[in-house]
Design a protein around this motif. Structure first.
Motif, mmCIF file in Angstrom:
data_model
loop_
_atom_site.group_PDB
_atom_site.id
_atom_site.type_symbol
_atom_site.label_atom_id
_atom_site.label_comp_id
_atom_site.label_asym_id
_atom_site.label_seq_id
_atom_site.Cartn_x
_atom_site.Cartn_y
_atom_site.Cartn_z
ATOM 1 N N GLY A 111 99.595 6.370 -34.513
ATOM 2 C CA GLY A 111 100.360 6.358 -33.272
ATOM 3 C C GLY A 111 101.860 6.227 -33.461
ATOM 4 N N SER A 112 102.311 5.892 -34.648
ATOM 5 C CA SER A 112 103.751 5.778 -34.890
ATOM 6 C C SER A 112 104.368 7.165 -35.075
ATOM 7 C CB SER A 112 104.022 4.898 -36.115
ATOM 8 O OG SER A 112 103.462 5.482 -37.274
ATOM 9 N N LYS A 113 105.700 7.237 -34.931
ATOM 10 C CA LYS A 113 106.425 8.510 -35.040
ATOM 11 C C LYS A 113 107.653 8.335 -35.915
ATOM 12 C CE LYS A 113 105.318 10.135 -30.404
ATOM 13 N NZ LYS A 113 105.860 10.590 -29.134
ATOM 14 N N LYS A 114 108.059 9.441 -36.513
ATOM 15 C CA LYS A 114 109.331 9.470 -37.253
ATOM 16 C C LYS A 114 110.030 10.767 -36.856
ATOM 17 C CE LYS A 114 111.408 8.981 -41.744
ATOM 18 N NZ LYS A 114 111.900 7.699 -42.084
ATOM 19 N N LYS A 115 111.257 10.660 -36.353
ATOM 20 C CA LYS A 115 112.007 11.840 -35.906
ATOM 21 C C LYS A 115 113.101 12.184 -36.914
ATOM 22 C CE LYS A 115 111.103 11.248 -31.071
ATOM 23 N NZ LYS A 115 111.556 11.444 -29.734
ATOM 24 N N TYR A 116 113.400 13.482 -36.987
ATOM 25 C CA TYR A 116 114.430 13.983 -37.889
ATOM 26 C C TYR A 116 115.411 14.825 -37.101
ATOM 27 C CZ TYR A 116 111.349 12.592 -41.663
ATOM 28 O OH TYR A 116 110.569 11.870 -42.513
ATOM 29 N N GLY A 117 116.661 14.439 -37.075
ATOM 30 C CA GLY A 117 117.696 15.248 -36.427
ATOM 31 C C GLY A 117 117.514 15.408 -34.931
ATOM 32 N N LYS A 118 118.305 16.297 -34.358
ATOM 33 C CA LYS A 118 118.265 16.554 -32.923
ATOM 34 C C LYS A 118 117.390 17.754 -32.617
ATOM 35 C CE LYS A 118 122.883 14.730 -32.224
ATOM 36 N NZ LYS A 118 124.236 15.011 -31.801
ATOM 37 N N ARG A 119 116.884 17.801 -31.409
ATOM 38 C CA ARG A 119 116.063 18.928 -30.970
ATOM 39 C C ARG A 119 116.912 20.112 -30.638
ATOM 40 N NH1 ARG A 119 110.600 17.917 -29.601
ATOM 41 N NH2 ARG A 119 110.172 15.772 -29.970
ATOM 42 N N PRO A 176 110.574 21.166 -47.165
ATOM 43 C CA PRO A 176 111.938 20.625 -47.052
ATOM 44 C C PRO A 176 112.053 19.752 -45.796
ATOM 45 C CG PRO A 176 111.964 23.019 -47.362
ATOM 46 C CD PRO A 176 110.553 22.623 -47.090
ATOM 47 N N VAL A 177 112.565 18.555 -45.948
ATOM 48 C CA VAL A 177 112.700 17.639 -44.811
ATOM 49 C C VAL A 177 113.555 18.264 -43.712
ATOM 50 C CG1 VAL A 177 113.667 15.413 -44.093
ATOM 51 C CG2 VAL A 177 112.258 15.547 -46.139
ATOM 52 N N LYS A 178 114.541 19.094 -44.077
ATOM 53 C CA LYS A 178 115.422 19.706 -43.068
ATOM 54 C C LYS A 178 114.660 20.604 -42.094
ATOM 55 C CE LYS A 178 116.916 23.512 -46.068
ATOM 56 N NZ LYS A 178 116.293 24.631 -45.459
ATOM 57 N N ASP A 179 113.467 21.091 -42.486
ATOM 58 C CA ASP A 179 112.669 21.944 -41.600
ATOM 59 C C ASP A 179 111.780 21.151 -40.656
ATOM 60 O OD1 ASP A 179 113.777 24.099 -42.874
ATOM 61 O OD2 ASP A 179 112.048 24.476 -44.172
ATOM 62 N N VAL A 180 111.705 19.829 -40.867
ATOM 63 C CA VAL A 180 110.813 18.975 -40.075
ATOM 64 C C VAL A 180 111.575 18.384 -38.898
ATOM 65 C CG1 VAL A 180 109.373 16.894 -40.145
ATOM 66 C CG2 VAL A 180 109.445 18.433 -42.121
ATOM 67 N N LEU A 181 110.946 18.420 -37.726
ATOM 68 C CA LEU A 181 111.535 17.854 -36.523
ATOM 69 C C LEU A 181 111.005 16.449 -36.253
ATOM 70 C CD1 LEU A 181 113.396 18.448 -34.101
ATOM 71 C CD2 LEU A 181 111.400 19.328 -32.924
ATOM 72 N N GLU A 182 109.695 16.278 -36.430
ATOM 73 C CA GLU A 182 109.075 15.007 -36.083
ATOM 74 C C GLU A 182 107.729 14.885 -36.784
ATOM 75 O OE1 GLU A 182 109.217 13.608 -31.844
ATOM 76 O OE2 GLU A 182 107.048 13.884 -32.002
ATOM 77 N N ILE A 183 107.345 13.657 -37.125
ATOM 78 C CA ILE A 183 106.011 13.391 -37.651
ATOM 79 C C ILE A 183 105.341 12.411 -36.703
ATOM 80 C CG2 ILE A 183 104.653 12.430 -39.545
ATOM 81 C CD1 ILE A 183 106.994 13.093 -41.416
ATOM 82 N N ASN A 184 104.158 12.766 -36.230
ATOM 83 C CA ASN A 184 103.333 11.856 -35.439
ATOM 84 C C ASN A 184 102.185 11.408 -36.338
ATOM 85 O OD1 ASN A 184 104.984 12.401 -33.322
ATOM 86 N ND2 ASN A 184 103.472 13.431 -32.080
ATOM 87 N N TYR A 185 102.208 10.134 -36.709
ATOM 88 C CA TYR A 185 101.185 9.618 -37.603
ATOM 89 C C TYR A 185 99.905 9.312 -36.834
ATOM 90 C CZ TYR A 185 104.899 9.166 -41.032
ATOM 91 O OH TYR A 185 105.927 9.426 -41.899
ATOM 92 N N ALA A 186 98.784 9.333 -37.540
ATOM 93 C CA ALA A 186 97.477 9.088 -36.932
ATOM 94 C C ALA A 186 97.399 7.703 -36.301
ATOM 95 C CB ALA A 186 96.373 9.256 -37.971
#
Length: 132
Positions: free
Chosen positions: A124-132, A112-122
């Motif tokens: 070097g790019s990043k995708k953040k979800y919601g607040k910490r 579930p996307v709601k459980d994900v905080l951040e993705i760090n791609y190989a």
């Protein structure tokens, strides 16, 4: 699978005591304090060859993930809201589901996307979800 291999599989680092080793020499070997080693092994008052000791982890999960990702240029890191992370390959993102694949798994895993905080791609790019 031996007991020590079982512990390693679940992230617990262990050391098998050899003849002549002391708490001091083992602590030096792993670059940790004697107090940290003793705290992890309160029941080990007397060392003897073959004794299995727990070795405390020096780095945080996040630092460990950074070290592991630097070894593989094709691995993504998915940080979860509960503080854990998953080393994987992100294969798809939809509105509510994230699809990942791990080396040992032949099928995609759906999160579930709601459980994900951040993705760090190989790459070097990043995708953040919601607040910490």
């Amino acid at each position: 699978m031996s007991f020590s291999q079982f512990l390693v599989a679940f992230g617990q680092k262990t050391h098998i005591v050899k003849q002549g080793e002391t708490m001091e020499t083992i602590a030096q070997l792993y670059q940790i304090s004697i107090e940290e080693l003793k705290k992890q092994n309160e029941s080990a008052e007397l060392l003897f060859p073959g004794l299995l000791l727990n070795i405390p982890q020096k780095v945080s999960k996040r630092e460990s993930a950074k070290q592991e990702i630097s070894m593989s240029k094709t691995t993504d890191i998915v940080y979860m809201r509960d503080g854990s992370y998953i080393l994987c390959k992100v294969v798809g993102i939809r509105k509510s589901l994230l699809s990942i694949r791990q080396d040992e798994s032949k099928e995609d895993i759906k999160l579930p996307v709601k459980d994900v905080l951040e993705i760090n791609y190989a790459d070097g790019s990043k995708k953040k979800y919601g607040k910490r």
